[in-house]
Design an enzyme around this catalytic site. Structure first.
Site, PDB file in Angstrom:
ATOM      1  N   HIS A  62       0.566  -1.487  -0.138  1.00  0.00           N
ATOM      2  CA  HIS A  62       0.667  -0.418  -0.009  1.00  0.00           C
ATOM      3  C   HIS A  62       0.933   1.176  -0.170  1.00  0.00           C
ATOM      4  CE1 HIS A  62      -3.325  -2.567   1.757  1.00  0.00           C
ATOM      5  NE2 HIS A  62      -3.668  -2.919   0.458  1.00  0.00           N
ATOM      6  N   ASP A  86      -9.873  -2.476  -0.170  1.00  0.00           N
ATOM      7  CA  ASP A  86      -9.881  -3.038   1.246  1.00  0.00           C
ATOM      8  C   ASP A  86      -9.648  -1.300   1.886  1.00  0.00           C
ATOM      9  OD1 ASP A  86      -6.363  -2.533   1.093  1.00  0.00           O
ATOM     10  OD2 ASP A  86      -7.324  -3.954  -0.786  1.00  0.00           O
ATOM     11  N   GLU A 106     -14.123   0.104  -6.594  1.00  0.00           N
ATOM     12  CA  GLU A 106     -13.760  -1.173  -6.762  1.00  0.00           C
ATOM     13  C   GLU A 106     -15.010  -1.294  -7.561  1.00  0.00           C
ATOM     14  OE1 GLU A 106     -12.547  -3.796  -4.659  1.00  0.00           O
ATOM     15  OE2 GLU A 106     -13.598  -4.469  -5.611  1.00  0.00           O
ATOM     16  N   ASP A 138     -17.594  -0.721 -11.715  1.00  0.00           N
ATOM     17  CA  ASP A 138     -16.754  -1.776 -12.963  1.00  0.00           C
ATOM     18  C   ASP A 138     -16.275  -0.228 -13.552  1.00  0.00           C
ATOM     19  OD1 ASP A 138     -16.286  -4.407 -15.341  1.00  0.00           O
ATOM     20  OD2 ASP A 138     -16.118  -2.132 -16.197  1.00  0.00           O
ATOM     21  N   GLY A 139     -14.227  -0.348 -13.293  1.00  0.00           N
ATOM     22  CA  GLY A 139     -13.373   0.505 -13.055  1.00  0.00           C
ATOM     23  C   GLY A 139     -13.917   0.871 -14.698  1.00  0.00           C
ATOM     24  N   ASP A 156      -5.431  -1.303  -8.657  1.00  0.00           N
ATOM     25  CA  ASP A 156      -5.096  -1.661  -7.032  1.00  0.00           C
ATOM     26  C   ASP A 156      -5.191  -2.792  -7.676  1.00  0.00           C
ATOM     27  OD1 ASP A 156      -4.755  -2.914  -4.915  1.00  0.00           O
ATOM     28  OD2 ASP A 156      -5.090  -0.768  -3.661  1.00  0.00           O
ATOM     29  N   THR A 158      -6.405  -7.405  -8.353  1.00  0.00           N
ATOM     30  CA  THR A 158      -6.018  -8.489  -8.383  1.00  0.00           C
ATOM     31  C   THR A 158      -4.807  -9.565  -9.661  1.00  0.00           C
ATOM     32  OG1 THR A 158      -8.441  -9.799  -9.566  1.00  0.00           O
ATOM     33  CG2 THR A 158      -7.951  -8.741  -6.751  1.00  0.00           C
ATOM     34  N   ASP A 159      -5.353 -10.416  -9.321  1.00  0.00           N
ATOM     35  CA  ASP A 159      -3.818 -11.044 -10.187  1.00  0.00           C
ATOM     36  C   ASP A 159      -4.496 -11.126 -11.293  1.00  0.00           C
ATOM     37  OD1 ASP A 159      -2.468 -11.941  -8.828  1.00  0.00           O
ATOM     38  OD2 ASP A 159      -3.224 -13.818  -7.698  1.00  0.00           O
TER      39      ASP A 159
END
Lengths: 279, 279
Positions: A62, A86, A106, A138-139, A156, A158-159
């Site tokens: 972060h 998060d 998010e 949705d970004g 930021d 996830t995989d």
């Protein structure tokens, strides 16, 4: 009885944490969410069985996302974090007084709800700082309506499997470019140099096509595959190394546990086996 | 059937590699030795169940041990590696033409015999370079008879349990000091910043008492606990940062896979959570 959480970092590499207690287990429209109290890393948050946040090491990732980008912009006013429900990256961005708006986009509200409950030191900022606004969207769609707006965008994600696949595509980076102000900066987590060099190369190649300046940084953390992670920066005007702002870093490093003025510059120095992707 | 090797990095953290084949398993006077063909990391060598060498990442540790130390000495002629019976550190030291004698003092001949057979790319130098001499002795006793002799000493030990306990003690570092020439340098592997900060602090405190110059460096590797490793340097005259020799590094980095001129300097930059041990 013993209770272990295991994650396959690779098909032939299993990483297992002893669990004291499973605090939460749920399923959203997008993914499975779990919170464990582990013996070694404190609380841990997983999405579809992949470690996202642990109390022991979350600060590394972060801090690097927020400070590598915000440090080099002389006066960033608007930031967007895509993914990162998060709240950890936003906690670090919020350390800069210059920000007037800090937006989170998010896709999965469930992530933020769970983190607000189980990780108050990470997510608490999402409620306590009035500059923060939350968008559960949705970004990609979100960016289509935000042109020339943000000084800093942090991808930021996830995989690149599941809901995050689109966040690793060149078209998405073009959208980021358009959503940035004329001197804006994007930073994206770009996976492990040990296991994902082809992904890093793809992200870097895309950034080079789109942005006048692009760089790759790394950091040593614990909970992500291999313990060695990369961050890709695309910038319209400021150079992440030459435009490093010592004064800003010295203010921030009073609060950080990983990042400091030396780390900023050192993080852009790459081992030979990583440098070879640029040849 | 599946076959997995597991190592407990911590009591509540288990690291498991899928094994294609167990190539060797034996026991010496000092320890158990195993060689596995793994799915992900190629061949792996373990001592008492702890990963020592993998084909995939051994270069990081061995390059850092040899080059962080040898780079800063203008004309090193005699080197000693204590432990390190696999030969990897010596392979890297041997890249410098200035060395006339490169000695290995390994307590367990069995280690070297196994590595010569199963890791020719790591250990082969022990037979092929005539500057190399092998001593299968206790490192502490060996040093008692070598005063003012070595320019470089690499303490290439296992973790501070079993045969390596004595190699983490202040008295041993004093012996190293006495065995070094008047401008000699010692480098010691000093475990993981994530898991072993008290050990690192002890080594650094000892080095500061004994040597006029002492420094701590880190590197990101794969097979050792946490993937983040530390190296402690004690030096009688040369400063590992200020006396960095760019020309020497540029010659060496043609052959290395991790180390390069940028990495040399960057490796001495420490995250805040590590720096705090010096306060």
């Amino acid at each position: 009885m013993e209770f272990w959480f295991s994650e396959f970092h690779l098909p032939g590499l299993k990483y297992s944490l002893k669990v004291k207690e499973c605090l939460y287990s749920g399923k959203s429209e997008y993914q499975r969410l779990d919170v464990f109290e582990t013996e070694e890393f404190g609380r841990a948050f997983t999405l579809d069985g992949i470690l996202m946040v642990t109390e022991k090491d979350e600060f590394v990732y972060h801090e690097m996302m927020a400070h590598l980008s915000s440090n080099i912009h002389p006066n960033p006013k608007r930031a967007l974090v895509i993914g990162g429900g998060d709240g950890g990256t936003i906690r670090e961005l919020a350390r800069y007084d210059s920000f007037e708006e800090i937006h989170l986009c998010e896709i999965d509200k469930h992530v933020t709800d769970v983190c607000l409950e189980y990780f108050p030191n990470v997510a608490g900022i999402l409620k306590s700082d009035e500059r923060v606004k939350l968008y559960f969207e949705d970004g990609i769609k979100f960016l289509e309506n935000k042109k020339n707006y943000y000084d800093i965008i942090c991808i930021d994600s996830t995989d690149p499997i599941g809901p995050a696949v689109g966040l690793f595509k060149e078209d998405f980076y073009k959208l980021c470019y358009e959503s940035l102000t004329e001197d804006g900066i994007v930073i994206a987590q770009s996976e492990s140099p040990w296991y994902h060099l082809p992904i890093i190369k793809d992200v870097q190649d895309s950034f080079r096509k789109i942005f006048p300046i692009s760089k790759l940084a790394t950091a040593s953390l614990l909970a992500y595959q291999s313990g060695f992670w990369s961050f890709s920066i695309g910038s319209k005007r400021y150079n992440p190394i030459e435009d490093f702002n010592l004064e800003k870093a010295e203010k921030i490093e009073k609060f950080t546990k990983y990042y400091n003025s030396g780390i900023h510059k050192a993080s852009f120095v790459l081992p030979n086996y990583v440098k070879k992707i640029f040849r």
